[in-house]
Each structure stands twice: as structure tokens, then as C-alpha cells.
Design a protein around this motif. Structure first.
Motif, PDB file in Angstrom:
ATOM      1  N   MET A   1       0.817  -1.211   0.000  1.00  0.00           N
ATOM      2  CA  MET A   1       0.000   0.000   0.000  1.00  0.00           C
ATOM      3  C   MET A   1       0.852   1.264   0.000  1.00  0.00           C
ATOM      4  SD  MET A   1      -1.471   0.204   3.903  1.00  0.00           S
ATOM      5  CE  MET A   1      -0.370   0.353   5.311  1.00  0.00           C
ATOM      6  N   THR A   2       2.139   1.112   0.011  1.00  0.00           N
ATOM      7  CA  THR A   2       3.043   2.263   0.036  1.00  0.00           C
ATOM      8  C   THR A   2       3.683   2.450  -1.336  1.00  0.00           C
ATOM      9  OG1 THR A   2       4.909   0.907   0.798  1.00  0.00           O
ATOM     10  CG2 THR A   2       3.502   1.902   2.473  1.00  0.00           C
ATOM     11  N   PRO A   3       4.134   3.667  -1.617  1.00  0.00           N
ATOM     12  CA  PRO A   3       4.148   4.872  -0.788  1.00  0.00           C
ATOM     13  C   PRO A   3       2.742   5.422  -0.537  1.00  0.00           C
ATOM     14  CG  PRO A   3       5.685   5.077  -2.637  1.00  0.00           C
ATOM     15  CD  PRO A   3       4.798   3.911  -2.914  1.00  0.00           C
ATOM     16  N   ILE A   4       2.591   6.062   0.626  1.00  0.00           N
ATOM     17  CA  ILE A   4       1.338   6.712   0.998  1.00  0.00           C
ATOM     18  C   ILE A   4       1.504   8.211   0.834  1.00  0.00           C
ATOM     19  CG2 ILE A   4      -0.234   7.234   2.908  1.00  0.00           C
ATOM     20  CD1 ILE A   4       0.509   4.460   4.051  1.00  0.00           C
ATOM     21  N   LEU A   5       0.569   8.837   0.143  1.00  0.00           N
ATOM     22  CA  LEU A   5       0.525  10.297   0.036  1.00  0.00           C
ATOM     23  C   LEU A   5      -0.547  10.801   0.987  1.00  0.00           C
ATOM     24  CD1 LEU A   5       1.163  13.061  -1.245  1.00  0.00           C
ATOM     25  CD2 LEU A   5      -0.531  12.510  -3.022  1.00  0.00           C
ATOM     26  N   LEU A   6      -0.123  11.481   2.049  1.00  0.00           N
ATOM     27  CA  LEU A   6      -1.055  12.075   3.004  1.00  0.00           C
ATOM     28  C   LEU A   6      -1.246  13.540   2.644  1.00  0.00           C
ATOM     29  CD1 LEU A   6      -2.682  11.888   5.696  1.00  0.00           C
ATOM     30  CD2 LEU A   6      -0.583  12.587   6.864  1.00  0.00           C
ATOM     31  N   VAL A   7      -2.475  13.886   2.293  1.00  0.00           N
ATOM     32  CA  VAL A   7      -2.784  15.262   1.917  1.00  0.00           C
ATOM     33  C   VAL A   7      -3.492  15.918   3.098  1.00  0.00           C
ATOM     34  CG1 VAL A   7      -3.891  16.760   0.217  1.00  0.00           C
ATOM     35  CG2 VAL A   7      -3.051  14.499  -0.470  1.00  0.00           C
ATOM     36  N   GLY A   8      -2.760  16.746   3.824  1.00  0.00           N
ATOM     37  CA  GLY A   8      -3.274  17.366   5.037  1.00  0.00           C
ATOM     38  C   GLY A   8      -2.679  16.705   6.273  1.00  0.00           C
ATOM     39  N   ALA A   9      -1.873  17.471   7.011  1.00  0.00           N
ATOM     40  CA  ALA A   9      -1.217  16.924   8.211  1.00  0.00           C
ATOM     41  C   ALA A   9      -1.612  17.737   9.430  1.00  0.00           C
ATOM     42  CB  ALA A   9       0.302  16.910   8.029  1.00  0.00           C
ATOM     43  N   GLY A  10      -2.903  18.080   9.520  1.00  0.00           N
ATOM     44  CA  GLY A  10      -3.413  18.792  10.684  1.00  0.00           C
ATOM     45  C   GLY A  10      -3.654  17.835  11.832  1.00  0.00           C
ATOM     46  N   ARG A  11      -4.703  18.095  12.622  1.00  0.00           N
ATOM     47  CA  ARG A  11      -4.965  17.254  13.790  1.00  0.00           C
ATOM     48  C   ARG A  11      -5.124  15.786  13.423  1.00  0.00           C
ATOM     49  NH1 ARG A  11      -3.641  19.673  18.570  1.00  0.00           N
ATOM     50  NH2 ARG A  11      -4.502  21.783  18.695  1.00  0.00           N
ATOM     51  N   MET A  12      -5.983  15.501  12.440  1.00  0.00           N
ATOM     52  CA  MET A  12      -6.246  14.109  12.106  1.00  0.00           C
ATOM     53  C   MET A  12      -5.089  13.496  11.328  1.00  0.00           C
ATOM     54  SD  MET A  12      -8.559  11.879  12.797  1.00  0.00           S
ATOM     55  CE  MET A  12      -7.301  10.602  13.002  1.00  0.00           C
ATOM     56  N   GLY A  13      -4.584  14.201  10.348  1.00  0.00           N
ATOM     57  CA  GLY A  13      -3.458  13.689   9.595  1.00  0.00           C
ATOM     58  C   GLY A  13      -2.245  13.459  10.476  1.00  0.00           C
ATOM     59  N   GLY A  14      -1.984  14.405  11.371  1.00  0.00           N
ATOM     60  CA  GLY A  14      -0.860  14.258  12.287  1.00  0.00           C
ATOM     61  C   GLY A  14      -1.049  13.083  13.235  1.00  0.00           C
ATOM     62  N   ALA A  15      -2.299  12.849  13.678  1.00  0.00           N
ATOM     63  CA  ALA A  15      -2.582  11.711  14.549  1.00  0.00           C
ATOM     64  C   ALA A  15      -2.316  10.396  13.831  1.00  0.00           C
ATOM     65  CB  ALA A  15      -4.026  11.769  15.042  1.00  0.00           C
ATOM     66  N   LEU A  16      -2.696  10.325  12.567  1.00  0.00           N
ATOM     67  CA  LEU A  16      -2.440   9.108  11.795  1.00  0.00           C
ATOM     68  C   LEU A  16      -0.942   8.855  11.643  1.00  0.00           C
ATOM     69  CD1 LEU A  16      -5.173   9.460   9.038  1.00  0.00           C
ATOM     70  CD2 LEU A  16      -5.102   7.736  10.849  1.00  0.00           C
ATOM     71  N   ILE A  17      -0.182   9.905  11.345  1.00  0.00           N
ATOM     72  CA  ILE A  17       1.267   9.750  11.239  1.00  0.00           C
ATOM     73  C   ILE A  17       1.840   9.204  12.542  1.00  0.00           C
ATOM     74  CG2 ILE A  17       3.472  10.978  11.010  1.00  0.00           C
ATOM     75  CD1 ILE A  17       2.064  12.931   9.134  1.00  0.00           C
ATOM     76  N   ALA A  18       1.462   9.829  13.659  1.00  0.00           N
ATOM     77  CA  ALA A  18       1.981   9.414  14.965  1.00  0.00           C
ATOM     78  C   ALA A  18       1.621   7.958  15.265  1.00  0.00           C
ATOM     79  CB  ALA A  18       1.448  10.338  16.051  1.00  0.00           C
TER      80      ALA A  18
END
Length: 261
Positions: A1-18
Motif C-alpha cells: 500500500m506504500t508509498p502513501i501520500l497524506l494530503v493534510g497533516a493537521g490534527r487528524m493527519g498528524g494523529a495518523l502519522i503518529a
């Protein structure tokens, strides 16, 4: 499933990264992040920040985690560069699969409604997808960071937003109200805040660890004729908690539909 492109790294995007990093579900090098406001406090070393069109073309999964009011602009910017094998997983509240399909033609699409507790791998996520490949991709992304449930009717995503996606704020508001009540009863404000916070965290942890039904746990605390029963008569009486929560959920569901346009 990679590479993953995350569009938006706000509260929710940042939580997913963490959460992904905490669960070791992927390496930083598997991740591309497109967000002009993102910095090293959110995006780990090794991830590609503001990827080029050529890098975007390599993405196997796109996680659209921008605010629903700006999702179309984000889609216009990245859709032309995406490869045909990319699967789109949207976190945008209220935005339908049909709307997403018009912006990302020919690509499998899943809608998800996660919670920010994904950051500590304690999230909850609702998933709707009309294609099994997209559903499986959403599960692969979200199962490492919490509990995942499937919805067979896309219209229920609005309700899932109301009772799950928005619900952490309801919980925090209750903790605030409990602390304020303690202060009104004479406990110093800082002490009341510590008591309310620790009590609610402990209660949630016990429910999670025991797996018991919340109604059973409530009955265990509420002795007949005791202090807890006296309080619960207020909370469950006319104009009490059940009606307030239902009204809150209805308001959130309505707003979710409005955001979807």
C-alpha cells in the motif's frame, strides 16, 4: 500500500502519522506529506514533504485528510499527477464517494471517519467503500491504530461522524463540566480539574480493559440509595444526559450533511 501520500497533516493527519509510526506499521520513507503548514514536529525525518509531481505519481495510497471545505482544491492539485493504481481513502467529513469519484475518476475510493486517538493506537474508525479493494486498503491503514468497523450504507457515515468522529470533544466537554461542578462545590479549581481528569481516564481505561458493558459498570458503581444513584437520577431524568447527547448527535449529523453539499 506504500508509498502513501497524506494530503493534510493537521490534527487528524498528524494523529495518523503518529499512530502509524508508534505501531511500526510503516517507515517514514513510505510516507509523502502534502501540506504547506507541515513541519518537522509532525512529519518525521525520512518522509518526503511537499512531494513533486513525479513522486506523487508513485503513490499507491492517497489519504485525503484536509478540511471538507477545501477538499476540491486539494483534489484538483493532485489528481492529474496520480497513477491509475492509486487508491483514495478520504477522511473528509460529509464528502460522498460519488463526489470523490468525480475528482478521482477510475480509482477505488473508501470513506473513513477516524478519531485522533489513532495517535496512541486507541482510535476508532468507521469505513464505507463500494469496492473491496478500497475497503481492504482502509482496514490496512487503520487497524494498526485502533478499532475499525464497516458500514454497509454510506448514508450512515453522517451518523458515524456524530457518534464517533466528533465524540471525543463531547467527552472532553464532560470532563470540563465535571471539574467546574467540583469547583462550585468548593474544591480548589486545579484540584477539581485533576480529580475529574484522572477519574474519567481511569473509568475509560477500566471499561476498555475489562470489556464489560458500560451499563453493567454503571450499576456496579451505583449502590441503591447511595450518592451515585442520586446523581444518576438527575443525569437520566427529564432534560438529562440521554436527551442532550441525542440532540448533540443530531446537530453533528446535520452539519455533516451540510458540509457534503
Amino acid at each position: 500500500m506504500t508509498p502513501i501520500l497524506l494530503v493534510g497533516a493537521g490534527r487528524m493527519g498528524g494523529a495518523l502519522i503518529a499512530g502509524w509510526l508508534r505501531a511500526e506499521a510503516l517507515a517514514p520513507t513510505d510516507l509523502m506529506v502534502r501540506d504547506p503548514a507541515a513541519g518537522p514536529e509532525t512529519v518525521p525525518a525520512g518522509a518526503r514533504l511537499q512531494p513533486s509531481a513525479a513522486e506523487i505519481a508513485s503513490a499507491r495510497t492517497v489519504v485525503l485528510a484536509v478540511k471538507p471545505q477545501v477538499w476540491r482544491e486539494a483534489a484538483i492539485e493532485i489528481a492529474p499527477a496520480l497513477g491509475q493504481s492509486a487508491i483514495v481513502v478520504s477522511v473528509c467529513a460529509g464528502v460522498s464517494v460519488a463526489q470523490l469519484a468525480s475528482a478521482f475518476p477510475g480509482r477505488p475510493i473508501a470513506r473513513v471517519m477516524p478519531t485522533t486517538a489513532a495517535a496512541i493506537c486507541k482510535g476508532a474508525a468507521s469505513v464505507f467503500a463500494s469496492e473491496e479493494t478500497a475497503r481492504a486498503r482502509a482496514h490496512a491503514l487503520l487497524e494498526p491504530v485502533g478499532t475499525v468497523v464497516d458500514l454497509d450504507d454510506e448514508d450512515l457515515m453522517h451518523a458515524a461522524t456524530a457518534v464517533s468522529g466528533s465524540a471525543p470533544a463531547y467527552f472532553y466537554a464532560f470532563v470540563e463540566a465535571l471539574a467546574a461542578a467540583g469547583s462550585e462545590l468548593g474544591i480548589p479549581a486545579a484540584t477539581a480539574a485533576r480529580l475529574a481528569r484522572a477519574t474519567m481516564v481511569g473509568a475509560a481505561a477500566l471499561m476498555d480493559d475489562s470489556g464489560a458493558d458500560p451499563a453493567d459498570l454503571r450499576r456496579q458503581v451505583a449502590s441503591p440509595g447511595g450518592t451515585t444513584e442520586a446523581a444518576l437520577k438527575v443525569l437520566t431524568g427529564p432534560g438529562g444526559l440521554a436527551g442532550l447527547v441525542e440532540s448533540a448527535a443530531v446537530a453533528a449529523e446535520k452539519r455533516s450533511r451540510e458540509l457534503g453539499g
